[in-house]
Design a protein around this motif. Structure first.
Motif, mmCIF file in Angstrom:
data_model
loop_
_atom_site.group_PDB
_atom_site.id
_atom_site.type_symbol
_atom_site.label_atom_id
_atom_site.label_comp_id
_atom_site.label_asym_id
_atom_site.label_seq_id
_atom_site.Cartn_x
_atom_site.Cartn_y
_atom_site.Cartn_z
ATOM 1 N N LYS A 16 40.150 -67.798 21.140
ATOM 2 C CA LYS A 16 38.925 -67.351 20.470
ATOM 3 C C LYS A 16 39.003 -65.879 20.051
ATOM 4 O O LYS A 16 38.618 -65.513 18.937
ATOM 5 C CB LYS A 16 37.740 -67.572 21.430
ATOM 6 C CG LYS A 16 36.442 -66.969 20.977
ATOM 7 C CD LYS A 16 35.327 -67.302 21.952
ATOM 8 C CE LYS A 16 35.110 -66.203 22.960
ATOM 9 N NZ LYS A 16 33.819 -66.300 23.677
ATOM 10 N N THR A 17 39.499 -65.028 20.952
ATOM 11 C CA THR A 17 39.551 -63.594 20.639
ATOM 12 C C THR A 17 40.532 -63.310 19.508
ATOM 13 O O THR A 17 40.268 -62.486 18.630
ATOM 14 C CB THR A 17 39.917 -62.790 21.906
ATOM 15 O OG1 THR A 17 38.947 -63.094 22.912
ATOM 16 C CG2 THR A 17 39.884 -61.293 21.657
ATOM 17 N N ALA A 20 38.785 -64.429 16.372
ATOM 18 C CA ALA A 20 37.713 -63.501 15.986
ATOM 19 C C ALA A 20 38.305 -62.275 15.285
ATOM 20 O O ALA A 20 37.814 -61.837 14.244
ATOM 21 C CB ALA A 20 36.905 -63.080 17.221
ATOM 22 N N HIS A 21 39.390 -61.718 15.842
ATOM 23 C CA HIS A 21 39.927 -60.477 15.276
ATOM 24 C C HIS A 21 40.728 -60.684 13.999
ATOM 25 O O HIS A 21 40.709 -59.847 13.111
ATOM 26 C CB HIS A 21 40.711 -59.710 16.341
ATOM 27 C CG HIS A 21 39.806 -59.164 17.408
ATOM 28 N ND1 HIS A 21 39.355 -59.933 18.447
ATOM 29 C CD2 HIS A 21 39.198 -57.966 17.538
ATOM 30 C CE1 HIS A 21 38.527 -59.218 19.194
ATOM 31 N NE2 HIS A 21 38.404 -58.026 18.665
ATOM 32 N N LEU A 24 37.865 -60.962 11.583
ATOM 33 C CA LEU A 24 37.005 -59.789 11.380
ATOM 34 C C LEU A 24 37.783 -58.542 10.960
ATOM 35 O O LEU A 24 37.302 -57.761 10.136
ATOM 36 C CB LEU A 24 36.188 -59.510 12.645
ATOM 37 C CG LEU A 24 35.092 -60.550 12.925
ATOM 38 C CD1 LEU A 24 34.459 -60.301 14.288
ATOM 39 C CD2 LEU A 24 34.024 -60.516 11.844
ATOM 40 N N ILE A 25 38.975 -58.340 11.527
ATOM 41 C CA ILE A 25 39.773 -57.172 11.099
ATOM 42 C C ILE A 25 40.565 -57.544 9.848
ATOM 43 O O ILE A 25 40.584 -56.816 8.865
ATOM 44 C CB ILE A 25 40.739 -56.691 12.211
ATOM 45 C CG1 ILE A 25 39.978 -56.355 13.501
ATOM 46 C CG2 ILE A 25 41.533 -55.463 11.746
ATOM 47 C CD1 ILE A 25 40.864 -55.887 14.650
ATOM 48 N N SER A 29 37.078 -56.846 7.355
ATOM 49 C CA SER A 29 37.255 -55.391 7.213
ATOM 50 C C SER A 29 38.114 -55.045 6.001
ATOM 51 O O SER A 29 37.782 -54.129 5.241
ATOM 52 C CB SER A 29 37.886 -54.797 8.475
ATOM 53 O OG SER A 29 37.098 -55.099 9.594
ATOM 54 N N LEU A 62 48.822 -56.538 17.024
ATOM 55 C CA LEU A 62 47.680 -56.814 17.915
ATOM 56 C C LEU A 62 47.536 -58.323 18.138
ATOM 57 O O LEU A 62 47.255 -58.781 19.248
ATOM 58 C CB LEU A 62 46.389 -56.241 17.301
ATOM 59 C CG LEU A 62 45.079 -56.455 18.067
ATOM 60 C CD1 LEU A 62 45.115 -55.774 19.431
ATOM 61 C CD2 LEU A 62 43.884 -55.935 17.273
ATOM 62 N N SER A 84 46.593 -52.017 18.859
ATOM 63 C CA SER A 84 45.274 -51.369 18.872
ATOM 64 C C SER A 84 45.357 -49.984 18.254
ATOM 65 O O SER A 84 44.508 -49.602 17.443
ATOM 66 C CB SER A 84 44.759 -51.183 20.304
ATOM 67 O OG SER A 84 44.698 -52.395 20.959
ATOM 68 N N THR A 87 45.887 -50.092 14.557
ATOM 69 C CA THR A 87 44.653 -50.522 13.908
ATOM 70 C C THR A 87 43.645 -49.371 13.832
ATOM 71 O O THR A 87 43.036 -49.122 12.784
ATOM 72 C CB THR A 87 44.022 -51.712 14.673
ATOM 73 O OG1 THR A 87 44.971 -52.770 14.711
ATOM 74 C CG2 THR A 87 42.744 -52.195 14.002
ATOM 75 N N ILE A 88 43.512 -48.654 14.936
ATOM 76 C CA ILE A 88 42.506 -47.588 14.945
ATOM 77 C C ILE A 88 42.960 -46.397 14.091
ATOM 78 O O ILE A 88 42.143 -45.738 13.440
ATOM 79 C CB ILE A 88 42.137 -47.191 16.391
ATOM 80 C CG1 ILE A 88 40.713 -46.638 16.427
ATOM 81 C CG2 ILE A 88 43.102 -46.221 17.000
ATOM 82 C CD1 ILE A 88 39.989 -46.941 17.705
HETATM 83 C C1 HEM Z 1 41.682 -51.683 17.716
HETATM 84 C C2 HEM Z 1 40.910 -52.695 17.370
HETATM 85 C C3 HEM Z 1 40.235 -53.633 18.339
HETATM 86 C C4 HEM Z 1 40.572 -53.970 19.625
HETATM 87 C C5 HEM Z 1 41.762 -53.499 20.459
HETATM 88 C C6 HEM Z 1 39.569 -54.905 20.087
HETATM 89 C C7 HEM Z 1 39.541 -55.469 21.366
HETATM 90 C C8 HEM Z 1 38.603 -56.366 21.825
HETATM 91 C C9 HEM Z 1 38.526 -56.898 23.177
HETATM 92 C C10 HEM Z 1 39.477 -56.530 24.325
HETATM 93 C C11 HEM Z 1 37.497 -57.768 23.219
HETATM 94 C C12 HEM Z 1 37.026 -58.592 24.434
HETATM 95 C C13 HEM Z 1 37.711 -59.937 24.393
HETATM 96 C C14 HEM Z 1 37.384 -60.814 25.604
HETATM 97 O O1 HEM Z 1 36.352 -60.627 26.260
HETATM 98 O O2 HEM Z 1 38.211 -61.708 25.880
HETATM 99 C C15 HEM Z 1 36.895 -57.795 21.895
HETATM 100 C C16 HEM Z 1 35.832 -58.593 21.535
HETATM 101 C C17 HEM Z 1 35.306 -58.636 20.268
HETATM 102 N N1 HEM Z 1 35.643 -57.845 19.199
HETATM 103 FE FE1 HEM Z 1 37.157 -56.505 19.136
HETATM 104 N N2 HEM Z 1 38.658 -55.137 19.093
HETATM 105 C C18 HEM Z 1 39.020 -54.367 18.009
HETATM 106 C C19 HEM Z 1 38.382 -54.286 16.798
HETATM 107 C C20 HEM Z 1 37.316 -55.081 16.413
HETATM 108 C C21 HEM Z 1 36.673 -55.016 15.122
HETATM 109 C C22 HEM Z 1 37.081 -54.062 14.000
HETATM 110 C C23 HEM Z 1 35.704 -55.983 15.136
HETATM 111 C C24 HEM Z 1 34.746 -56.377 14.048
HETATM 112 C C25 HEM Z 1 34.869 -56.042 12.772
HETATM 113 C C26 HEM Z 1 35.732 -56.626 16.440
HETATM 114 C C27 HEM Z 1 34.916 -57.657 16.838
HETATM 115 C C28 HEM Z 1 34.892 -58.219 18.110
HETATM 116 C C29 HEM Z 1 34.026 -59.322 18.488
HETATM 117 C C30 HEM Z 1 33.050 -60.047 17.590
HETATM 118 C C31 HEM Z 1 34.282 -59.573 19.846
HETATM 119 C C32 HEM Z 1 33.643 -60.681 20.713
HETATM 120 C C33 HEM Z 1 34.409 -61.960 20.482
HETATM 121 C C34 HEM Z 1 35.367 -62.294 21.575
HETATM 122 O O3 HEM Z 1 35.022 -62.107 22.754
HETATM 123 O O4 HEM Z 1 36.475 -62.768 21.296
HETATM 124 N N3 HEM Z 1 36.718 -56.051 17.186
HETATM 125 N N4 HEM Z 1 37.588 -56.936 21.074
#
Ligand code: HEM
Ligand code: HEM
Length: 102
Positions: A16-17, A20-21, A24-25, A29, A62, A84, A87-88
Motif C-alpha cells: 500500500k505504501t 501510495a507514493h 502521489l510522488i 507531484s 525510494l 528519500s 526526493t527531498i
Molecule cells: C521523501 C519523500 C517521502 C518519504 C520518505 C515518505 C515516507 C512515508 C512513510 C514512512 C509513511 C508511513 C508509511 C506506513 O505507515 O507504513 C508515509 C505515509 C504516507 N505518505 Fe509519504 N513520504 C514521502 C513523501 C510523500 C509525498 C510527497 C506525499 C504526497 C504527495 C506522501 C503521501 C503519503 C501518504 C498519503 C501516506 C499514508 C499512506 C500510507 O500509509 O501508505 N508522502 N510516507
C-alpha cells in the motif's frame, strides 16, 4: 494503479505504501510540476531538467526501499534513505525554481 488493482484482487495490501507514493510522488507531484513549467516557461530551464532527473531517480530508489521494507527486509533500508534524500533534494530544487520565478 495496476499495483492497486493487484492488491485488491489478491486481498494483500502490504505494498500500500509503495502504491501510495508511486501515485502521489510519481504521478500527482510530477504532473503538478509539469503544469507549473507549462504555465511559467521561464521556469523550464536547465534546473528543471535536474529537478526531473533527481525526482525520477529518487522515486525509483525510494520505491525499491519501500517495497523491500513492506516485506520486512531491513536490508532495503539504505534504498529508502537514499531515495528519500534524493526526493527531498528534488523537491527543494523545485521550491527554489518556483520562488525564483514567481
Ligand atoms: C521523501 C519523500 C517521502 C518519504 C520518505 C515518505 C515516507 C512515508 C512513510 C514512512 C509513511 C508511513 C508509511 C506506513 O505507515 O507504513 C508515509 C505515509 C504516507 N505518505 Fe509519504 N513520504 C514521502 C513523501 C510523500 C509525498 C510527497 C506525499 C504526497 C504527495 C506522501 C503521501 C503519503 C501518504 C498519503 C501516506 C499514508 C499512506 C500510507 O500509509 O501508505 N508522502 N510516507
Ligand atoms: C485503479 C486504480 C487504483 C486502485 C485499484 C487502488 C487500490 C488501492 C488499494 C487496494 C489500497 C489499499 C487500501 C488499504 O489497505 O487500506 C490503496 C491505497 C491507497 N491508494 Fe490507491 N488505488 C488506485 C489508484 C490510486 C491513485 C491514482 C492514487 C493517488 C493519486 C492512489 C492513492 C492511494 C493512497 C494514498 C493509498 C493509501 C491510503 C491509506 O493509507 O489509507 N490510489 N489503493
Amino acid at each position: 494503479m495496476l499495483l492497486g488493482i493487484a492488491m485488491g484482487v489478491l486481498n494483500d495490501h502490504r505494498l500500500k505504501t509503495l502504491h501510495a507514493h508511486v501515485n502521489l510522488i510519481g504521478w500527482v507531484s510530477l504532473f503538478l510540476a509539469g503544469l507549473y513549467y507549462r504555465q511559467i516557461p521561464a521556469a523550464d530551464g536547465k534546473l528543471a531538467r535536474w529537478h526531473f532527473a533527481l525526482a525520477t531517480l529518487g522515486l525509483a530508489v525510494l520505491s525499491i526501499g519501500l517495497a523491500g521494507l513492506a516485506f520486512g527486509e531491513m536490508a532495503f533500508e539504505p534504498f529508502a534513505i537514499v531515495g528519500s534524500f534524493l526526493t527531498i533534494i528534488s523537491m527543494g530544487l523545485f521550491s527554489w525554481i518556483v520562488m525564483r520565478t514567481s
